[in-house]
Scaffold this motif. Structure first.
Motif, PDB file in Angstrom:
ATOM      1  N   UNK A  78       0.813  -1.220   0.099  1.00 11.78           N
ATOM      2  CA  UNK A  78      -0.123   0.081  -0.028  1.00 11.78           C
ATOM      3  C   UNK A  78       0.608   1.454  -0.216  1.00 11.78           C
ATOM      4  N   UNK A  79       2.255   1.108   0.166  1.00 10.97           N
ATOM      5  CA  UNK A  79       3.114   2.344   0.064  1.00 10.97           C
ATOM      6  C   UNK A  79       3.638   2.648  -1.277  1.00 10.97           C
ATOM      7  N   UNK A  80       3.684   1.310  -2.241  1.00 11.04           N
ATOM      8  CA  UNK A  80       4.464   1.452  -3.413  1.00 11.04           C
ATOM      9  C   UNK A  80       4.248   2.409  -4.364  1.00 11.04           C
ATOM     10  N   UNK A  81       3.002   3.123  -4.251  1.00 10.98           N
ATOM     11  CA  UNK A  81       2.546   3.911  -5.146  1.00 10.98           C
ATOM     12  C   UNK A  81       3.087   5.470  -4.881  1.00 10.98           C
ATOM     13  N   UNK A  82       3.574   5.541  -3.647  1.00 13.87           N
ATOM     14  CA  UNK A  82       3.922   7.011  -2.987  1.00 13.87           C
ATOM     15  C   UNK A  82       5.490   6.983  -2.642  1.00 13.87           C
ATOM     16  N   UNK A  83       6.079   5.865  -2.975  1.00 16.11           N
ATOM     17  CA  UNK A  83       7.565   6.074  -2.495  1.00 16.11           C
ATOM     18  C   UNK A  83       8.319   6.895  -3.289  1.00 16.11           C
TER      19      UNK A  83
END
Length: 601
Positions: free
Chosen positions: A542-547
Motif C-alpha cells: 500500500x506504500x509502493x505508489x507513494x515511495x
C-alpha cells in the motif's frame, strides 16, 4: 472522349500518397463517369480488389516490397481478364518488355505536366470499353448454357405461371432445398416476408415484358436461416412474344451486403468526426473561392452565417471580415496574401484576437485540377499558452529558490558545520555530535533539493555506458558498511552517465539505509532494462505508489528525495521505474524502456 454507358470504377495503386491523390483527382476531372479509388501498396491494392468490384486497375511499377508486375501476377489469380494499365516512372525498354510479357493491358510512362492524365484517361476508357464488349459477348454465350449444373451461380427456372420447374446444384447449396423439394412451388417458399412486395413487383413486370430484372432480396433457406441473395431475372419468350418461362440467376451476397452496410456506418462516423473536429478548417480554390469550411472556423472568428451558405464565397472578402476580430487587422490580411503568393507551408503561426484569445494558424498549398488551392487550419491555443506562461513563471521562481538555497543557505550552513567541528575537537559532547549529524542531514537535503530543482527533466549527452562498471564505481563511492553487492552485468546502456550514476547510487543507498545490517544488494539485467533489489524488509504494497513522491521516507537519516530523483532521472531518459517485492522478500526497483548498445541486443 466518348461517353461510357455507366460508371467506371478504377483502382489506382501508387506508393506516393500525394501523387496518388493528385492522379485520382485528375482522372475524375477528365471523365465524369470515372470513380477512382486508391491504395498506396500492393498489399492494400490486393485487399481492395478482393473487397470491391473494379472496371480497371492502374498501378505504378516501382514500389517497396512488391512492384507493379508482382501486383499484376497476384491479381490475375482472381481476375484474369481485368484491365490492368502500368503507369510508371520507370521507362526502360526492359520494364516495357517485362510488362508486355506479363500480360498488361497497356503501358504508359509518367511525364511532366497534366496532359499525361488525359492520355491515361483515354487508355482507361478504351481498355474498359474493350473489356465490357468482351464481357457482353461472353454473357451472351453464357445464356446459351444456363442449365449447366457447374454454373457458379444458382439457377432457378420458372414456368409462365411462376411455378418452380428447375434448380441447379449450386442453387441447392445456397437455398438448402433439392430441386425435387421446390418443384411445383412458387417463389414464396424461399422469400422472407420483408421482401414479398419487392419480389411480387418484379414478377408482375416479368409477366408482361421482355428483358431482365435485377433485385437483392431476403431469402429463407430450408433450415430457416435468412440470407441476402442477388437475383438476375430473365424472361424467355417464343416467336410470338409470349412468355414461356423465366430464368433467375442468383448468388448469396449476405457477407457483401454486411460489408457494405458496415462501410456506410464507418463513412457516417468519419463524417461526424470531421464535423466535430476542434480545428477550424478552410479550403479555397485557385481563384480564391471557398471550397470547404467547417463550423469550428466560423465559431473561432465569430461568423454567424451557416457554413453551407459560404461555399463559393470570395475568400478575400472573408479574410477582410474575419480580420475585424484580429488585433493586427491589416497585418492579418497582408500575411494571408503573402502566404498565398509564396505557396510554402507554414505551421503554428500565432494570431492574437481582440477578445483576448490566441489562435495558431497553419497553411498548406494544395494541388487542385484547376491550379493551386489553399488549405487553412486554425486552432485555439489560449489555454495552452496560458499554461506555458504559468510553467515559465514557476520555473523562474524555482530557479530563484535554487540560487537562494545554493548561496544564502549553504554559506551559513558551512559556517555552522565548521564551528560545530571545532567545538567537538575542544569538547566531548553528545549534543554536538547530534548537531553535526543534523547539519550533515541538512547538507544532504540541500544537495537533493538542488538536484530536483536545477537538473529537472534534463539529460546531457547520451553515450554507451557499461552498466557493470558503473555499478561497481557507485558501490565504491557509497558507505556500504557490511552490505554485500551481487551482480553479473554485461550490458551497455545508452544514457547520460552522470545522471545514470545518480539513479543507481540513490537506489543502492536506499537499499542500504532501509534493508538492515548485512543486506545483500543485487543488480541484474532485464530484457528491456535492469533492476536493483535487496533482501531487506521491503516496501508494503500500500506504500509502493507513494515511495517516489518527494519527502517520503521511513529512515531517520534519509532526506525523502532519493527515490524522487530516481523517478526524475528515469523519466528524463524516457524510461519507466516501478517497485515490487524481490525474491528475498525485500524491495526490487525495475527500470524499463532502456536503450541498449547495438552489440548487447
Amino acid at each position: 472522349m466518348s461517353e461510357l454507358v455507366d460508371e467506371v470504377v478504377v483502382l489506382y495503386v501508387d506508393d506516393d500518397e500525394d501523387f496518388t491523390e493528385l492522379t485520382a483527382a485528375f482522372l475524375e476531372r477528365e471523365c465524369d463517369r470515372f470513380r477512382v479509388e486508391t491504395a498506396t501498396s500492393v498489399a492494400e491494392g490486393l485487399n481492395r480488389a478482393g473487397d470491391s468490384t473494379f472496371d480497371c486497375v492502374v498501378s505504378d511499377y516501382d514500389m517497396p516490397e512488391r512492384d507493379g508486375l508482382d501486383f499484376l501476377e497476384a491479381l490475375r489469380e482472381d481476375a484474369p481478364d481485368l484491365p490492368f494499365i502500368l503507369f510508371t516512372g520507370e521507362g526502360s525498354e526492359e520494364v516495357a518488355s517485362d510488362a508486355i510479357s506479363a500480360g498488361v493491358t497497356d503501358y504508359l510512362q509518367k511525364e511532366q505536366g497534366t496532359g499525361q492524365y488525359t492520355v491515361l484517361a483515354n487508355r482507361i476508357e478504351n481498355a474498359v470499353e474493350r473489356h465490357r464488349s468482351q464481357r457482353a459477348l461472353e454473357a451472351s454465350e453464357q445464356r446459351l448454357s444456363l442449365f449447366i449444373e457447374q454454373s457458379p451461380l444458382g439457377v432457378l427456372e420458372y414456368d409462365s405461371d411462376f411455378q418452380i420447374i428447375g434448380l441447379n446444384e449450386r442453387g441447392e447449396e445456397i437455398l438448402g432445398y433439392t430441386e425435387e423439394e421446390l418443384r411445383g412451388h412458387s417463389w414464396e417458399v424461399i422469400v422472407a416476408d420483408d421482401s414479398y412486395d419487392n419480389v411480387d413487383a418484379v414478377t408482375d413486370q416479368l409477366a408482361v415484358a421482355e428483358g431482365g430484372y435485377h433485385s437483392i432480396d431476403e431469402n429463407v433457406r430450408k433450415d430457416g436461416e435468412h440470407i441476402r441473395c442477388e437475383w438476375h431475372n430473365r424472361v424467355i419468350t417464343d416467336d410470338d412474344g409470349e412468355v414461356v418461362g423465366i430464368i433467375s440467376l442468383f448468388q448469396d451476397v449476405t457477407e457483401r451486403v454486411r460489408r457494405e452496410n458496415e462501410l456506410e456506418r464507418t463513412n457516417a462516423l468519419l463524417s461526424t468526426l470531421i464535423r466535430s473536429l476542434p480545428v477550424g478548417v478552410l479550403a479555397e480554390n485557385s481563384d480564391r473561392t471557398v471550397l470547404a469550411i467547417n463550423d469550428r472556423l466560423l465559431e473561432l472568428f465569430g461568423i454567424s452565417e451557416p457554413s453551407t451558405e459560404l461555399i463559393g464565397a470570395d475568400c478575400r472578402e472573408l479574410a477582410r471580415k474575419t480580420s475585424e476580430l484580429v488585433v493586427d487587422s491589416e497585418g492579418f490580411v497582408d500575411r494571408v496574401d503573402e502566404l498565398i503568393a509564396g505557396t510554402e507551408s507554414v505551421h503554428n503561426e500565432s494570431v492574437a484576437l481582440t477578445n483576448g484569445r490566441t489562435l495558431n494558424r497553419s497553411y498548406e498549398p494544395i494541388e487542385l485540377p484547376d491550379g493551386t488551392g489553399h488549405l487553412w487550419m486554425y486552432r485555439d491555443t489560449t489555454e495552452q499558452r496560458e499554461r506555458e506562461q504559468q510553467l515559465q513563471r514557476q520555473n523562474e521562481r524555482l530557479s530563484e529558490f535554487a540560487s537562494v538555497v545554493s548561496h544564502d543557505l549553504r554559506n551559513p550552513l558551512n559556517v555552522a558545520a565548521g564551528n560545530v567541528e571545532l567545538a567537538r575537537e575542544a569538547h566531548e559532547s553528545d549534543q554536538l555530535a547530534t548537531a553535526a549529524r543534523a547539519l550533515a542531514r541538512i547538507d544532504d537535503l540541500i544537495d537533493d533539493l538542488l538536484t530536483l530543482a536545477r537538473k529537472g527533466d534534463n539529460v546531457g549527452e547520451r553515450e554507451p555506458v557499461s552498466l557493470g562498471t558503473l555499478v561497481t564505481d557507485c558501490w565504491g563511492t557509497i558507505e556500504t558498511g557490511d552490505a554485500e553487492l551481487q551482480t553479473d552485468l554485461t550490458a551497455t546502456v545508452v544514457a547520460d552517465r552522470s545522471r545514470l550514476q545518480q539513479l543507481i547510487e540513490n537506489l543502492v543507498r536506499n537499499s542500504i539505509e532501509h534493508g538492515g545490517g548485512g543486506v545483500v544488494v543485487t543488480v541484474g539485467e532485464l530484457p528491456d532494462g535492469f533492476y536493483v533489489a535487496d533482501d531487506g524488509v521491503g516496501i508494503a504494497a500500500d506504500r509502493r505508489d507513494s515511495v517516489f513522491q518527494a519527502g517520503q521516507t521511513t529512515s531517520r537519516t534519509g532526506t525523502g528525495f532519493g527515490l524522487a530523483i530516481v523517478k526524475q532521472v528515469a523519466e528524463a531518459h524516457g524510461w519507466t521505474v516501478s517497485v515490487t517485492e524481490s525474491d528475498g522478500g525485500g524491495a526490487r526497483f525495475e527500470i524499463t524502456g532502456v536503450t541498449f548498445a547495438a552489440a548487447d541486443r
